[in-house]
Motif scaffolding. Structure first.
Motif, PDB file in Angstrom:
ATOM      1  N   VAL A   1       0.703  -1.110   0.026  1.00  0.00           N
ATOM      2  CA  VAL A   1      -0.026  -0.006   0.055  1.00  0.00           C
ATOM      3  C   VAL A   1       0.977   1.111   0.069  1.00  0.00           C
ATOM      4  CG1 VAL A   1      -1.800   1.360   1.205  1.00  0.00           C
ATOM      5  CG2 VAL A   1      -1.874  -1.347   1.238  1.00  0.00           C
ATOM      6  N   SER A   2       0.849   1.957  -1.188  1.00  0.00           N
ATOM      7  CA  SER A   2       1.954   3.117  -1.121  1.00  0.00           C
ATOM      8  C   SER A   2       1.506   4.343   0.073  1.00  0.00           C
ATOM      9  CB  SER A   2       1.286   3.805  -2.503  1.00  0.00           C
ATOM     10  OG  SER A   2       2.092   5.189  -2.607  1.00  0.00           O
ATOM     11  N   GLY A   3       2.495   4.334   0.721  1.00  0.00           N
ATOM     12  CA  GLY A   3       2.348   5.366   1.925  1.00  0.00           C
ATOM     13  C   GLY A   3       1.835   4.789   3.304  1.00  0.00           C
ATOM     14  N   ARG A   4       1.819   3.521   3.164  1.00  0.00           N
ATOM     15  CA  ARG A   4       1.443   2.925   4.483  1.00  0.00           C
ATOM     16  C   ARG A   4       2.537   1.566   4.688  1.00  0.00           C
ATOM     17  NH1 ARG A   4      -0.808   6.774   4.441  1.00  0.00           N
ATOM     18  NH2 ARG A   4      -2.783   7.452   5.109  1.00  0.00           N
TER      19      ARG A   4
ATOM     20  N   GLY B   1      -3.212   1.240  16.425  1.00  0.00           N
ATOM     21  CA  GLY B   1      -3.599   0.324  15.481  1.00  0.00           C
ATOM     22  C   GLY B   1      -3.502   0.657  14.276  1.00  0.00           C
ATOM     23  N   ASN B   2      -3.364   1.871  13.827  1.00  0.00           N
ATOM     24  CA  ASN B   2      -3.274   2.196  12.411  1.00  0.00           C
ATOM     25  C   ASN B   2      -2.054   1.826  11.881  1.00  0.00           C
ATOM     26  OD1 ASN B   2      -5.960   3.324  12.693  1.00  0.00           O
ATOM     27  ND2 ASN B   2      -5.138   5.117  13.714  1.00  0.00           N
ATOM     28  N   PRO B   3      -1.885   1.550  10.455  1.00  0.00           N
ATOM     29  CA  PRO B   3      -0.814   1.492   9.682  1.00  0.00           C
ATOM     30  C   PRO B   3       0.040   2.697   9.901  1.00  0.00           C
ATOM     31  CG  PRO B   3      -2.303   0.871   8.357  1.00  0.00           C
ATOM     32  CD  PRO B   3      -2.906   1.355   9.638  1.00  0.00           C
ATOM     33  N   LEU B   4       1.389   2.468   9.986  1.00  0.00           N
ATOM     34  CA  LEU B   4       2.468   3.952   9.911  1.00  0.00           C
ATOM     35  C   LEU B   4       2.308   4.534   8.472  1.00  0.00           C
ATOM     36  CD1 LEU B   4       5.408   2.729  12.019  1.00  0.00           C
ATOM     37  CD2 LEU B   4       3.644   4.049  12.642  1.00  0.00           C
ATOM     38  N   ARG B   5       2.446   5.751   8.536  1.00  0.00           N
ATOM     39  CA  ARG B   5       2.414   6.319   7.293  1.00  0.00           C
ATOM     40  C   ARG B   5       3.866   6.341   6.612  1.00  0.00           C
ATOM     41  NH1 ARG B   5      -1.710  11.348   6.606  1.00  0.00           N
ATOM     42  NH2 ARG B   5      -3.536  10.151   7.670  1.00  0.00           N
ATOM     43  N   ALA B   6       4.291   5.246   6.160  1.00  0.00           N
ATOM     44  CA  ALA B   6       5.703   5.024   5.791  1.00  0.00           C
ATOM     45  C   ALA B   6       5.636   4.133   4.598  1.00  0.00           C
ATOM     46  CB  ALA B   6       6.537   4.297   6.635  1.00  0.00           C
ATOM     47  N   HIS B   7       6.201   4.249   3.552  1.00  0.00           N
ATOM     48  CA  HIS B   7       6.227   3.413   2.357  1.00  0.00           C
ATOM     49  C   HIS B   7       7.285   2.338   2.518  1.00  0.00           C
ATOM     50  CE1 HIS B   7       5.129   2.864  -1.773  1.00  0.00           C
ATOM     51  NE2 HIS B   7       6.259   2.827  -2.048  1.00  0.00           N
ATOM     52  N   LEU B   8       7.057   1.209   2.275  1.00  0.00           N
ATOM     53  CA  LEU B   8       7.890  -0.118   2.556  1.00  0.00           C
ATOM     54  C   LEU B   8       8.767  -0.705   1.401  1.00  0.00           C
ATOM     55  CD1 LEU B   8       6.082  -2.391   5.097  1.00  0.00           C
ATOM     56  CD2 LEU B   8       8.232  -0.990   5.617  1.00  0.00           C
TER      57      LEU B   8
END
Lengths: 383, 385, 324
Positions: free
Chosen positions: C228-231, C280-287
């Protein structure tokens, strides 16, 4: 109309004002190109929607539905339909379309049982691959040549549409208009892959009757059978069904008829303009011809012949160009899972040539009549 | 030379009228084609909001009508997706059914396919541009509908047949019109909206087609909706922004737009050839006059400029006539196309395209003949008939 | 007569000029797409010198690894972390100290209070400065600009101007991408966990429940776009399913979407891996791209089961090992 020995005169007159003639021919070519394209479209609609007494295919669809995604019939209806007197065969079919709206680039999947594909493919010509490969793989597709050409598919390619991924097992040509633009897959695979009711649900049943003149009776009998069921049916001859389901396409194509008339008017104006200008330049010349014995009627026919030549040359070029575009472009308009193939067959081309020649005659009539009525002395005094 | 050009225009009123009308016709066709393309694109662009996310079934991204989403999904979404816009405690979550059904009014014997959207009151929240203009929203259990302002075009009937209180037969059963809504510039105006529960019952389905949510821009992004769909693969959902959905739909119609442009281009080309022919004849009859002008000392470039200006004036006049007709007769003209309708958009850029086409017609229709006529040596020109 | 000719002249010229000007401007307008300009989400002042990058550079190495192989004068691209130290940012110039992520653990107190300084070896430390065209450091603070603050994960593209010894390397930045708080410090582990089980086997056992600590292996995939882009979230597939390109006669364009398998099989052998915040929300980071991970990359995840619902398994990852 005119003796053969006068044909060189006509051709020389046309060639005399090369620029004018070429421009007129170019304009006629463009207008006839559009006219033939419109005719090809109309011919495609006609082929896809005009029923004949020999048609023996009926389509059983969910009543009041046209988009394949909304027509859901239980597969067990097949056994009951098969028992209706007059029914020769029944094929359940699931249809999945990437979009029900009308456009030029639609992908349609038709899922059928493996055994039924053998019957359907009786009139096919396999261009590449084989139906044995189709049978061997559950996710295989036999792709119609128009669809394959449009998307550049080859045997062995994979493609996906509407959430379904298939592998091309064969590419075929078919005389049936609806076959040319679809991909046939296994019914069970499509029911599983595309959802929309899942196993045991199909979009339509394709029924062949053993006595075509009784097709209407058979259709009524099938509908009566399911009239009070949870999923009532509407059964029509295939082409009538296409005409109703493809209402959008029929309307668009009907609208283009006006474009066709406009093109003919343009051809008439262009050729008439060229003839009138040509005749104006040759008033004295016509007087000389009359003086040396050419009858006014012959002069009039020579002028009309000029119109025919310009019309025919431009018409031929336009017709050929349009036919080539249609042939190599393999265009189809699809809507609701039905296709209308743009077809420039011999009939369309001959119609085009005949129309071009007729318009040429029409364009030359008035200037020819005027030229034939002028008095010789009056002509010599004209500047 | 401008005086010369203006005077020459008046020499043959018939020819002038024909040139103006001819160029007006070609330019009007270009305006019609451009208006069609712009109208279609604009209606699809405006129909999608950047803040709205559509949650639909995987594999149905090209066509919501094919999508089936469990009816429990809106509740799951509201609980699991942070950042959904809320006003007065109401979350902007709108489950909807999108289905094409045959519909007809009593005056028509043949039904027409129209998009029926099953909605709840929250649909008027997520589609901020949609407003009830007459009557009220449909209530559950009563087979009531509201019709878009352009639904008459889709159905092929006049708007008087779609007033509140009248009836429309959809899928073989009568539905009562209780209101009308406007959603300016969008494809929604060609639709009929019914109560979600009633439409579910009528179409015998227990699923919805999609759930549309509006996200609060400072709190959530599309990526959060995408993440939600990936965390619940059992639901087999995908997320896409409403803008992306309509953009993809616009892409689906791209071949149609190309055909419209090609047709207009071919008509323009045909007009150009006709114009060239007429200009050749017109200028050819003035060869002696042009030779005289040269012998008097006028340069060829000035004469060419004057001849081209003549054509440009006639074509400009034709273009302006066409622009006026386009603006007053074509702008906003509703076009029914493929289960929906949109209005032709004749705005500044479209008028500009038409005027540009007119100028091209005038310029290229006159330059070659002008150059040809002036290529003759002066003595030859003076002796010509 | 003269007046009428003049009027006609003015009208004619105006006609042609107006038609020409409007017409010349039209082609671009007719073909222009309606586009919606998206409002920039961040309201913080931008990074000085125009060095802000719009997207995470995907070929970034960890700082320590990048410095180990780079030479002075070369361009380096690395990922690093701003320590929780008072001297992390220069007081009057556009410069900051960044640490390799593994070393940063020593400078990240649990209560996020700032230490006076961060005692880390020079090979794991770099001084990143933003300079003008003549090479002088800009007179602008970096702290608080473009999302930069203590603890921030950053990606830097720049020229290595000095290296060696106990002093930190100096990098003149040409591009800085700020990932926000980023992944937890030490998220990527250097060694493979010893107690990993295959994801398919773990799911097949049917005993997973919310709160369980797990260590599972698999490959990244399960749909056309498993990231997911940005998550910080992606889907993982266990070894029981083979990607489509494992079939010799399969020509799938996206073998990682496992389209050759049924949806039920994909569900039974997959899990959603996320790196989440305290809510519990996904971090705003691109993996995607970090440590080279992409579709079909084999990884081992250690974490806690966040939910098991109708076959959908979500694991909150606390560390990840990427198989080289």
């Amino acid at each position: 109309m005119i003796a053969r020995r006068f044909i060189p005169i006509v051709l020389k007159q046309v060639w005399r004002h090369r620029t004018r003639s070429l421009l007129t021919i170019a304009g006629v070519t463009v207008a006839m190109f559009l006219f033939i394209a419109v005719q090809a479209l109309q011919r495609g609609v006609q082929k896809a929607t005009t029923t004949s007494a020999a048609d023996q295919t009926l389509v059983v669809y969910r009543q009041n539905r046209f988009c394949p995604a909304t027509s859901r019939l239980p597969e067990f209806y097949m056994d009951r339909i098969a028992k209706v007197p007059g029914v020769a065969s029944v094929t359940p079919m699931k249809i999945v379309v990437n979009n029900c709206r009308a456009s030029l680039d639609v992908i349609t999947f038709r899922g059928v049982p493996g055994d039924d594909l053998r019957a359907i493919s009786g009139k096919w010509t396999i261009l590449s691959g084989s139906l044995d490969i189709w049978t061997a793989r559950s996710d295989s597709a036999a792709v119609g040549e128009r669809l394959a050409a449009r998307r550049g598919f080859k045997v062995g390619d994979s493609f996906d549409s509407s959430g379904v991924t298939v592998s091309v097992a064969a590419i075929f040509a078919s005389p049936e208009p609806q076959d040319q633009n679809v991909a046939y897959t296994h019914l069970a695979f499509l029911q599983r892959a595309a959802g929309g009711g899942g196993p045991g649900v199909v979009t339509q049943f394709t029924v062949t009757v053993d006595d075509p003149p009784r097709a209407h009776e058979v259709a009524t009998a099938i509908d009566d059978l399911f009239r009070t069921d949870a999923d009532p049916t509407s059964t029509k001859p295939e082409k009538a069904f296409v005409a109703q389901a493809g209402q959008d396409i029929v309307e668009i194509v009907g609208f283009t008829r006006y474009l066709g008339w406009g093109c003919l008017a343009a051809v008439l104006a262009l050729v008439a303009n060229a003839i009138v200008l040509g005749v104006q330049d040759r008033i004295k010349e016509h007087a000389v011809l009359q003086t040396i014995g050419f009858r006014s009627g012959l002069i009039a026919r020579l002028i009309v012949a000029e119109g025919i030549v310009i019309g025919l040359v431009g018409g031929s070029l336009g017709t050929l160009a349009a036919a080539a575009m249609v042939h190599f472009g393999r265009f189809s308009i699809s809507a609701e899972g039905m296709s209308v193939n743009v077809t420039a067959d011999a009939r369309v081309m001959l119609t085009g040539l005949a129309v071009a020649a007729s318009v040429g005659v029409l364009a030359g009539l008035v200037p020819a009549w005027q030229a034939s009525r002028r008095e010789i002395a009056q002509c010599f005094r004209a500047i | 030379m401008l005086d010369y050009a203006i005077r020459n225009l008046g020499r043959s009123p018939t020819r002038l009228v024909l040139s103006v009308l001819g160029s007006a016709l070609v330019v009007l066709l270009v305006i019609a084609a451009a208006g069609f393309v712009r109208g279609m694109s604009a209606s699809l662009d405006v129909s999608g909001s950047a803040d709205n996310v559509i949650i639909l079934a995987a594999g149905s991204e090209e066509s919501i009508e094919r999508s089936e989403v469990e009816s429990s999904v809106p509740g799951v979404l509201e609980a699991a997706l942070p950042g959904i816009r809320t006003r007065s405690g109401v979350a902007y979550v709108a489950p909807q059914i999108h289905v094409m059904l045959p519909a007809r009014t009593p005056s028509r014997s043949e039904p027409r396919q129209v998009m029926i959207r099953g909605v709840t009151p929250t649909s008027f929240l997520v589609h901020a541009g949609a407003r009830i203009t007459d009557g009220r929203a449909p209530t559950s259990g009563a087979d009531e509908i509201v019709v878009g302002r352009a639904a008459g075009v889709t159905l092929g009937v006049s708007n008087t047949e779609l007033e509140p209180g009248k009836s429309v037969e959809i899928d073989g059963r009568p539905w009562t019109i209780v209101g009308r809504f406007a959603a300016p510039g969008t494809v929604l105006e060609g639709e009929i909206w019914a109560d979600l529960a009633d439409l579910k019952s009528a179409t015998r389905r227990d699923t919805v087609s999609c759930v549309i949510v509006t996200l609060e821009p400072d709190e959530a992004e599309f990526a959060d909706a995408d993440a939600f769909t990936k965390m619940r693969p059992d639901l087999e959902l995908v997320a896409m922004t409403e803008a992306d959905y309509y953009s993809a739909l616009a892409g689906f119609f791209r071949p149609i737009r190309i055909v419209a442009w090609v047709t207009a281009g071919l008509i323009g080309l045909g007009g150009l050839f006709g114009g060239l022919n007429t200009m050749y004849a017109a200028f050819a009859s003035r060869v002696r006059e042009l030779g005289t002008l040269q012998s008097l000392g006028f340069r060829r470039s000035s004469i060419v400029f004057s001849l081209v200006l003549e054509a440009l004036l006639a074509c400009s006049a034709g273009s302006l006539v066409a622009a006026a007709v386009g603006l007053f007769a074509l702008d906003g003209l509703a076009v029914r196309f493929s289960m929906g309708s949109f209005g032709l958009l004749v705005d500044g850029p479209v008028i500009g395209a038409g005027l540009f086409a007119g100028l091209l017609l005038g310029f290229f229709g006159s330059l070659p003949p002008a150059l040809r006529c002036l290529s003759l040596p002066i003595p030859v020109a003076l002796k010509s008939i | 007569m003269n007046r009428s000719v003049t009027l006609a002249r003015i009208a004619s010229y105006s006609l042609v000029v107006v038609a020409g000007l409007v017409g010349l401007a039209s082609p671009q307008a007719v073909f222009a797409q309606t586009s919606r300009a998206s409002e920039p989400k961040s309201k913080a002042p931008a990074l000085p010198g125009g060095v802000a990058l719009a997207a995470m550079p995907e070929e970034a190495a960890e700082l320590g690894a990048a410095l180990a192989t780079a030479k002075v004068g070369e361009t380096v691209t690395f990922r690093a972390r701003v320590p929780f130290a008072k001297d992390a940012f220069s007081g009057d110039h556009a410069a900051m100290t960044v640490l390799d992520d593994t070393a940063a653990a020593a400078c990240c107190p649990r209560d996020a209070t700032l230490m006076d300084t961060c005692g880390v070896a020079g090979s794991m430390k770099a001084l990143v400065e933003v300079a003008d065209k003549s090479g002088h450091r800009l007179h602008a603070k970096l702290d608080g600009r473009g999302g930069l603050t203590h603890g921030t994960e950053v990606f830097v593209v720049g020229t290595l101007t000095s290296l060696g010894g106990d002093s930190p390397a100096v990098v003149r930045a040409t591009g800085i991408y700020v990932s926000g708080p980023g992944l937890p410090v030490g998220f990527f582990s250097a060694a493979a966990p010893k107690d990993a089980t295959d994801l398919s086997a773990s799911k097949a056992a049917g005993t997973l429940k919310k709160g369980d600590r797990v260590t599972v292996s698999g490959v990244i995939g399960g749909s056309k776009d498993p990231f997911v882009s940005g998550r910080a979230l992606f889907t993982l597939i266990g070894a029981a399913l083979k990607p489509c390109n494992a079939n010799p006669d399969d020509a799938c364009k996206y073998p990682w979407d496992y389209c050759c398998e049924t949806k039920a099989d994909i569900l039974a052998n997959s899990a959603t891996i996320r790196v989440s915040d305290e809510k519990g929300n996904p971090l705003r980071a691109h993996l995607k791209g970090r440590r080279g991970i992409q579709e079909l990359s084999p990884v081992t995840i250690t974490g806690t089961v966040a939910s098991v619902e109708k076959g959908s398994l979500v694991i909150d990852a606390t560390s990840m090992y990427v198989k080289p």
